[in-house]
Design an enzyme around this catalytic site. Structure first.
Site, PDB file in Angstrom:
ATOM      1  N   ALA A   1     105.678 -29.411  47.723  1.00  0.00           N
ATOM      2  CA  ALA A   1     104.912 -29.764  48.787  1.00  0.00           C
ATOM      3  C   ALA A   1     105.527 -29.252  50.167  1.00  0.00           C
ATOM      4  CB  ALA A   1     104.621 -31.162  48.988  1.00  0.00           C
ATOM      5  N   SER A   2     104.317 -28.772  51.052  1.00  0.00           N
ATOM      6  CA  SER A   2     104.737 -28.050  52.256  1.00  0.00           C
ATOM      7  C   SER A   2     105.283 -29.144  53.207  1.00  0.00           C
ATOM      8  CB  SER A   2     103.474 -27.350  52.868  1.00  0.00           C
ATOM      9  OG  SER A   2     102.345 -28.208  52.891  1.00  0.00           O
ATOM     10  N   CYS A   3     104.773 -30.529  53.065  1.00  0.00           N
ATOM     11  CA  CYS A   3     105.046 -31.686  53.891  1.00  0.00           C
ATOM     12  C   CYS A   3     106.759 -32.103  53.632  1.00  0.00           C
ATOM     13  CB  CYS A   3     104.231 -32.763  53.678  1.00  0.00           C
ATOM     14  SG  CYS A   3     103.866 -33.110  51.984  1.00  0.00           S
ATOM     15  N   HIS A   4     107.199 -31.441  52.466  1.00  0.00           N
ATOM     16  CA  HIS A   4     108.760 -31.880  52.248  1.00  0.00           C
ATOM     17  C   HIS A   4     109.302 -30.669  52.645  1.00  0.00           C
ATOM     18  CE1 HIS A   4     106.882 -34.956  49.224  1.00  0.00           C
ATOM     19  NE2 HIS A   4     106.977 -35.378  50.602  1.00  0.00           N
ATOM     20  N   SER A   5     108.861 -29.491  53.014  1.00  0.00           N
ATOM     21  CA  SER A   5     109.730 -28.238  53.300  1.00  0.00           C
ATOM     22  C   SER A   5     111.131 -28.485  54.057  1.00  0.00           C
ATOM     23  CB  SER A   5     108.793 -27.420  53.966  1.00  0.00           C
ATOM     24  OG  SER A   5     108.514 -27.821  55.084  1.00  0.00           O
TER      25      SER A   5
END
Length: 444
Positions: free
Chosen positions: A385-389
């Site tokens: 997920a991009s929010c966990h990059s």
């Protein structure tokens, strides 16, 4: 300047036919395979947004021509959005995006629970939740942060109670029986995403809704409040058919930038304000039936409507194309690296998945996902997920929850293809991954 692989489109936003040829490796060219994070705007979407900015700049609440034109555009977009999901236009409200839609549902359920409690305070209800009871939510362990974090915040503030049901380590799904077993007398909402953003696994939302419907009949006989069902459909829209009647949900979250639209969203509420309660988080001018006030963003709403129209017209073609390219990607990975070395993290027995999502690991001690991506010269993708990059070498909690072993999960890459991705793009990406792995193993 870096060259990003240009989308090759035919009529109506369809991707051009993919070629089955191998291309020479071009490290200066970029191939985007992160369509689960966001998508580019379709040309038709840009066109209607530009026209709206130029011609429908008036306040939609105004009676003069530019205002009426803006209002007409908003109403037409609401119609096309409702058609895309098989709902009624009057049950759709526009929001700033998925995060607001999800928070609005959760906020509304807390308010509705307490209003129910207040209305029954003077009545003697043998089975009703007692005074001081907190609303209870049921969700699963692989939800998006815009569900997980608001619920965790409510728990920390001692406003609500939440059960995070673990997904199956066999099929990656939230099991229907486990969801039903978590329901309590104080449960007000079950919220389960329609498709997971990292694995692509489709959740059994229709079955959950059907079981909750039966349960609600028993609860009504006992004087208990109805349990409502919400699904965040952000990842599914534009990749597979989504119909609120088939799903049986009370709320459904829509996110424009996941299906080639602008970065706004919408919320479907079955029988808005009548059959299903909704409580505004904002107060102002009364727009969106008073549920989401503020002068409407006409150009963005116009773009969202056009994106929905394209999905309604072309969804089957989009789905077939993405599945063909995703399957070819997995074939090429196994052919180049060997089946023993490639672990396909998004293939679960007995579970459907999105047609565009390939989550995989190249096994090896130096091949953590973020290190492989850092060595890639062509591929633009993510480890999850991009929010966990920013999580570095920490494995994805979603993969760990889904039963993927730690050493495999830390090597994970999530590739998600789009409408314009071709087999030639896949060939370039696989060659790029080969050189990245060679670089990392050569440094060891």
């Amino acid at each position: 300047m870096e060259e990003v692989a240009a989308p090759r489109r035919g009529a109506r936003g369809r991707a051009a036919s993919p070629g089955g040829y191998r291309e020479k490796y071009h490290p200066e060219r970029k191939v985007y395979m992160d369509y689960n994070a966001t998508t580019p705007l379709e040309p038709e979407v840009i066109q209607v947004m530009t026209e709206a900015m130029q011609e429908a700049w008036g306040n939609p609440s105004s009676s003069y021509v530019a205002g009426r034109k803006a209002k007409d555009i908003i109403n037409a977009s609401r119609d096309t959005l409702a058609k895309m999901i098989g709902g009624k236009p009057q049950d759709v409200i526009f929001t700033s995006g998925g995060t607001e839609s999800n928070n609005l549902v959760i906020h509304s359920m807390v308010k509705h629970f307490h209003e129910n409690q207040a209305s029954k305070r003077d009545a003697v209800e043998q089975h009703s939740p007692g005074e001081g009871a907190k609303p209870h939510f049921v969700t699963c362990t692989v939800e998006h942060d815009s569900i997980r974090l608001p619920l965790e915040h409510l728990v920390n503030e001692q406003v609500a109670e939440v059960t995070f049901v673990p997904v199956s380590k066999v099929n990656g799904q939230a099991e229907v029986d486990d969801i039903l077993a978590a329901v309590r007398p104080t449960t007000c909402l079950v919220t389960i995403m329609l498709a997971n953003n990292e694995t692509g696994v489709i959740m059994p939302v229709p079955e959950i809704s059907q079981r909750i419907k039966v349960l609600n009949q028993r609860r009504a006989a006992s004087g208990l409040p109805r349990v409502l069902v919400h699904t965040d459909a952000a990842q599914a829209l534009g990749k597979r058919r989504v119909d609120v009647e088939d799903l049986g949900v009370d709320f459904l979250t829509i996110v424009g930038h996941k299906f080639y639209g602008p970065r706004i969203g919408a919320l479907y509420v079955r029988g808005l304000g009548k059959l299903t309660p909704l409580y505004p988080m904002l107060f102002g001018g009364g727009q969106e039936q008073n549920f989401r006030p503020g002068t409407e963003n006409t150009p963005m709403i116009a773009g969202l409507g056009k994106a929905a129209e394209l999905v309604t017209e072309n969804c089957e073609a989009y789905e077939a194309h993405m599945r063909d390219i995703r399957d070819y990607l997995e074939e090429r990975l196994e052919a180049e690296f060997g089946k023993k070395r490639i672990h396909l993290n998004s293939r679960f027995p007995g579970a459907e998945r999105l047609p565009n999502t390939c989550n995989f690991s190249i096994q090896g001690p130096q091949l953590q996902g973020y290190l492989v991506l850092a060595q890639c010269r062509t591929l633009l993708a993510s480890v999850g997920a991009s929010c966990h990059s920013d999580h570095g070498d920490r494995p994805s909690p979603v993969l760990l929850s889904s039963g993927i072993p730690f050493e495999v999960a830390r090597n994970a890459l999530r590739l998600s293809v789009g409408r314009s991705t071709t087999r030639a793009d896949v060939d370039l990406v696989v060659q790029d991954l080969k050189q990245a792995v060679a670089q990392l193993e050569g440094q060891a």
